[in-house]
Scaffold this motif. Structure first.
Motif, PDB file in Angstrom:
ATOM      1  N   TRP A  89       0.557  -0.792  -0.215  1.00 23.36           N
ATOM      2  CA  TRP A  89       0.243   0.239  -0.321  1.00 23.36           C
ATOM      3  C   TRP A  89       0.782   1.554  -0.162  1.00 23.36           C
ATOM      4  O   TRP A  89       0.762   2.263  -0.744  1.00 23.36           O
ATOM      5  CB  TRP A  89      -1.418  -0.195   1.178  1.00 23.36           C
ATOM      6  CG  TRP A  89      -1.504   1.103   1.762  1.00 23.36           C
ATOM      7  CD1 TRP A  89      -1.947   1.917   2.739  1.00 23.36           C
ATOM      8  CD2 TRP A  89      -3.260   1.662   0.794  1.00 23.36           C
ATOM      9  NE1 TRP A  89      -2.918   2.543   2.304  1.00 23.36           N
ATOM     10  CE2 TRP A  89      -3.408   2.763   0.831  1.00 23.36           C
ATOM     11  CE3 TRP A  89      -3.756   1.393  -0.917  1.00 23.36           C
ATOM     12  CZ2 TRP A  89      -4.906   3.554   0.878  1.00 23.36           C
ATOM     13  CZ3 TRP A  89      -4.406   1.811  -1.458  1.00 23.36           C
ATOM     14  CH2 TRP A  89      -4.947   3.072  -0.832  1.00 23.36           C
ATOM     15  N   ILE A  90       2.327   1.297   0.705  1.00 22.18           N
ATOM     16  CA  ILE A  90       2.856   2.408   0.089  1.00 22.18           C
ATOM     17  C   ILE A  90       3.713   2.644  -0.664  1.00 22.18           C
ATOM     18  O   ILE A  90       4.491   1.658  -0.860  1.00 22.18           O
ATOM     19  CB  ILE A  90       3.856   2.140   2.275  1.00 22.18           C
ATOM     20  CG1 ILE A  90       4.456   3.850   2.053  1.00 22.18           C
ATOM     21  CG2 ILE A  90       4.602   0.955   2.275  1.00 22.18           C
ATOM     22  CD1 ILE A  90       5.313   4.314   3.291  1.00 22.18           C
ATOM     23  N   PHE A  91       3.435   3.636  -1.070  1.00 19.03           N
ATOM     24  CA  PHE A  91       4.068   3.477  -2.591  1.00 19.03           C
ATOM     25  C   PHE A  91       5.007   4.641  -2.361  1.00 19.03           C
ATOM     26  O   PHE A  91       6.346   4.386  -3.207  1.00 19.03           O
ATOM     27  CB  PHE A  91       2.450   4.306  -3.463  1.00 19.03           C
ATOM     28  CG  PHE A  91       3.497   4.814  -5.238  1.00 19.03           C
ATOM     29  CD1 PHE A  91       3.734   3.770  -6.050  1.00 19.03           C
ATOM     30  CD2 PHE A  91       4.770   5.756  -5.201  1.00 19.03           C
ATOM     31  CE1 PHE A  91       4.227   3.563  -7.264  1.00 19.03           C
ATOM     32  CE2 PHE A  91       4.760   5.802  -6.783  1.00 19.03           C
ATOM     33  CZ  PHE A  91       4.226   5.112  -7.653  1.00 19.03           C
ATOM     34  N   SER A  92       5.685   5.674  -1.222  1.00 14.02           N
ATOM     35  CA  SER A  92       6.194   6.858  -1.799  1.00 14.02           C
ATOM     36  C   SER A  92       5.781   7.131  -0.155  1.00 14.02           C
ATOM     37  O   SER A  92       4.686   7.743   0.205  1.00 14.02           O
ATOM     38  CB  SER A  92       6.504   7.497  -2.401  1.00 14.02           C
ATOM     39  OG  SER A  92       5.611   8.497  -2.942  1.00 14.02           O
ATOM     40  N   ALA A  93       6.921   8.004   0.000  1.00 16.18           N
ATOM     41  CA  ALA A  93       7.131   9.357   1.441  1.00 16.18           C
ATOM     42  C   ALA A  93       7.719  10.080   1.338  1.00 16.18           C
ATOM     43  O   ALA A  93       8.878  10.165   0.621  1.00 16.18           O
ATOM     44  CB  ALA A  93       7.052   8.196   2.919  1.00 16.18           C
ATOM     45  N   VAL A 101      12.003  10.410   9.317  1.00 15.15           N
ATOM     46  CA  VAL A 101      13.100   9.905   9.570  1.00 15.15           C
ATOM     47  C   VAL A 101      13.114   8.921  11.024  1.00 15.15           C
ATOM     48  O   VAL A 101      13.664   8.137  11.385  1.00 15.15           O
ATOM     49  CB  VAL A 101      13.244  11.119  10.372  1.00 15.15           C
ATOM     50  CG1 VAL A 101      14.790  11.335  11.595  1.00 15.15           C
ATOM     51  CG2 VAL A 101      13.938  11.792   9.343  1.00 15.15           C
ATOM     52  N   GLU A 102      12.041   8.566  11.803  1.00 15.95           N
ATOM     53  CA  GLU A 102      11.556   7.620  12.771  1.00 15.95           C
ATOM     54  C   GLU A 102      10.775   6.525  12.259  1.00 15.95           C
ATOM     55  O   GLU A 102      11.388   5.924  13.142  1.00 15.95           O
ATOM     56  CB  GLU A 102      10.591   7.945  13.930  1.00 15.95           C
ATOM     57  CG  GLU A 102      10.793   9.346  14.395  1.00 15.95           C
ATOM     58  CD  GLU A 102       9.833   9.702  15.108  1.00 15.95           C
ATOM     59  OE1 GLU A 102       8.659   9.281  14.921  1.00 15.95           O
ATOM     60  OE2 GLU A 102       9.553  10.099  16.214  1.00 15.95           O
ATOM     61  N   GLY A 103      11.331   6.047  10.982  1.00 15.96           N
ATOM     62  CA  GLY A 103      10.854   5.219  10.135  1.00 15.96           C
ATOM     63  C   GLY A 103       8.840   4.400  10.527  1.00 15.96           C
ATOM     64  O   GLY A 103       8.981   3.759   9.530  1.00 15.96           O
ATOM     65  N   ASN A 104       8.294   5.463  10.674  1.00 13.04           N
ATOM     66  CA  ASN A 104       7.126   5.880  10.621  1.00 13.04           C
ATOM     67  C   ASN A 104       6.371   5.943   9.331  1.00 13.04           C
ATOM     68  O   ASN A 104       5.544   7.325   8.991  1.00 13.04           O
ATOM     69  CB  ASN A 104       6.762   6.258  11.985  1.00 13.04           C
ATOM     70  CG  ASN A 104       6.641   5.311  13.410  1.00 13.04           C
ATOM     71  OD1 ASN A 104       6.829   4.317  13.204  1.00 13.04           O
ATOM     72  ND2 ASN A 104       7.122   6.106  13.818  1.00 13.04           N
ATOM     73  N   ASP A 110       2.907  13.592   3.340  1.00 13.65           N
ATOM     74  CA  ASP A 110       2.946  13.625   2.225  1.00 13.65           C
ATOM     75  C   ASP A 110       3.334  11.989   1.974  1.00 13.65           C
ATOM     76  O   ASP A 110       3.255  11.674   0.971  1.00 13.65           O
ATOM     77  CB  ASP A 110       4.239  13.721   1.151  1.00 13.65           C
ATOM     78  CG  ASP A 110       4.645  14.245  -0.006  1.00 13.65           C
ATOM     79  OD1 ASP A 110       3.756  14.428  -0.629  1.00 13.65           O
ATOM     80  OD2 ASP A 110       5.413  14.642  -0.759  1.00 13.65           O
ATOM     81  N   PHE A 111       2.232  10.998   2.595  1.00 12.66           N
ATOM     82  CA  PHE A 111       2.035   9.801   2.271  1.00 12.66           C
ATOM     83  C   PHE A 111       0.739   9.421   1.051  1.00 12.66           C
ATOM     84  O   PHE A 111      -0.271   9.987   0.816  1.00 12.66           O
ATOM     85  CB  PHE A 111       1.563   8.827   3.240  1.00 12.66           C
ATOM     86  CG  PHE A 111       1.274   7.318   3.189  1.00 12.66           C
ATOM     87  CD1 PHE A 111       1.929   7.136   3.592  1.00 12.66           C
ATOM     88  CD2 PHE A 111      -0.275   6.847   2.493  1.00 12.66           C
ATOM     89  CE1 PHE A 111       0.889   4.332   3.340  1.00 12.66           C
ATOM     90  CE2 PHE A 111      -0.540   5.767   2.072  1.00 12.66           C
ATOM     91  CZ  PHE A 111       0.412   4.400   2.625  1.00 12.66           C
TER      92      PHE A 111
END
Ligand SMILES: [Zn+2]
Ligand SMILES: [Zn+2]
Length: 340
Positions: A89-93, A101-104, A110-111
């Protein structure tokens, strides 16, 4: 297969149309993937019916994509042509904000989502930033790996967010694609924890017992023991109150649903502070997935192993798969077989 406009699936049973699109060209940090399988997810129904609509039309849906690298952009150097990869589901951030920066990066303002903000996997080809494609362990066939990328990865994140420790008691409200994978993971990761399942149909309840739940009952039933963590995957509100009542002091309810429907929302007014929230009970939602969830889950699934049961459809029959999903005709995860 493209979606040209949102519609009601009950009125229009063929929301997607076959279209001939040019093969996409990968940008510098992107890869071009030749797609071989794409899972069919409930979120596609939310997109088609406008609850989480695509950013623009026409849109190619699909965010449980398996394929092989066909071509890499000039700055994409980690993967090689021919490598088998998955996209979720995650295409980019953005990669720069405090969440990224925290990995979240699932919380990044900008998800961007695959198959909602950018074209997804209901197609022969798609492009994606290389950093958002994952190698797929060899133990899985293409069709088996596809459903792991969504239901499995988000289930993994939900389980992580409960903060459960081995020996603590886990509840699952709703027992669909994600919850049944969570039960398998929980049995592996927390072998001393008891799992309790709340599901409406007897079929789902007996399936839960088969998979190792110590107890399975209706969502309205009182749990035989109070629970430290509960994951709710239902699309409605009433089970939220029931779940809060079943929590131990200090327990946490994690809601894994991209949107809740309005049905029986009025029950929220019945929330009773001493019964439902007092004693440090918590409610948390789970949003999207971070790359870490997908990677860790694929690795875990290969070790357990978790192999979903799949029902395959040719790409041209994507509409039939979606209608069956809507009508809850579910025999394993639905996966589109694409290309040759
Ligand atoms: Zn960010
Ligand atoms: Zn999904």
């Amino acid at each position: 297969m493209v979606l040209k406009e949102p519609c009601n699936l009950e009125e229009n049973r063929t929301p997607l149309e076959m279209a001939d699109l040019p093969t996409p060209v990968p940008g510098g940090r992107d890869i071009l993937i030749r797609v071989s399988a794409c899972g069919v997810c409930h979120t596609e129904l939310d997109e088609i019916e406008g609850r989480t609509p695509p950013a623009h039309f026409p849109m190619v849906l699909g965010h449980q994509v398996i394929g092989r690298v066909e071509k890499s952009g000039i700055k994409a150097k980690a993967l090689k042509v021919g490598d088998r990869v998955g996209v979720g589901w995650i295409f980019s951030a953005c990669g720069k904000c405090k969440f990224c920066v925290e990995g979240n990066e699932n919380l990044c303002p900008d998800f961007k989502a695959t198959g909602r903000d950018f074209n997804g996997g209901y197609a022969w080809y798609m492009t994606v930033p290389e950093a958002f494609a994952y190698p797929v362990p060899d133990v899985f066939s293409d069709a088996e790996a596809a459903p792991l990328l969504c239901a499995g990865a988000i289930g993994y994140r939900s389980l992580r967010l409960t903060g459960l420790r081995d020996g603590q008691k886990l509840g699952l409200t709703g027992f669909g694609a994600s919850a049944h994978l969570v039960l398998k993971m929980a049995r592996h990761q927390y072998p001393r924890s008891k799992c309790f399942v709340f599901a409406r149909s007897e079929e789902e309840r007996s399936f839960a017992r088969e998979l190792g739940a110590v107890w399975a009952g209706d969502p309205a039933e009182e749990s035989p023991e109070k629970l430290d963590g509960i994951i709710d995957t239902t699309p409605v509100w009433r089970p939220v109150l029931w779940a809060l009542e079943n929590l131990e002091p200090g327990g946490r309810l994690v809601i894994n649903a991209i949107r809740k429907e309005d049905l029986n929302r009025e029950y929220l007014k019945k929330i009773d502070y001493p019964r439902h929230l007092w004693m440090e009970k918590e409610i948390k939602s789970v949003a999207n997935v971070a790359r870490r969830d997908v990677r860790e889950f694929l690795d875990l699934a290969a070790r357990i192993p978790i192999k979903p049961e799949v029902q395959e459809f040719p790409l041209e029959e994507a509409n039939r798969a979606l209608v069956e999903l809507k009508e809850r005709k579910i025999r394993g995860a639905k996966v589109l077989k694409i290309g040759t």
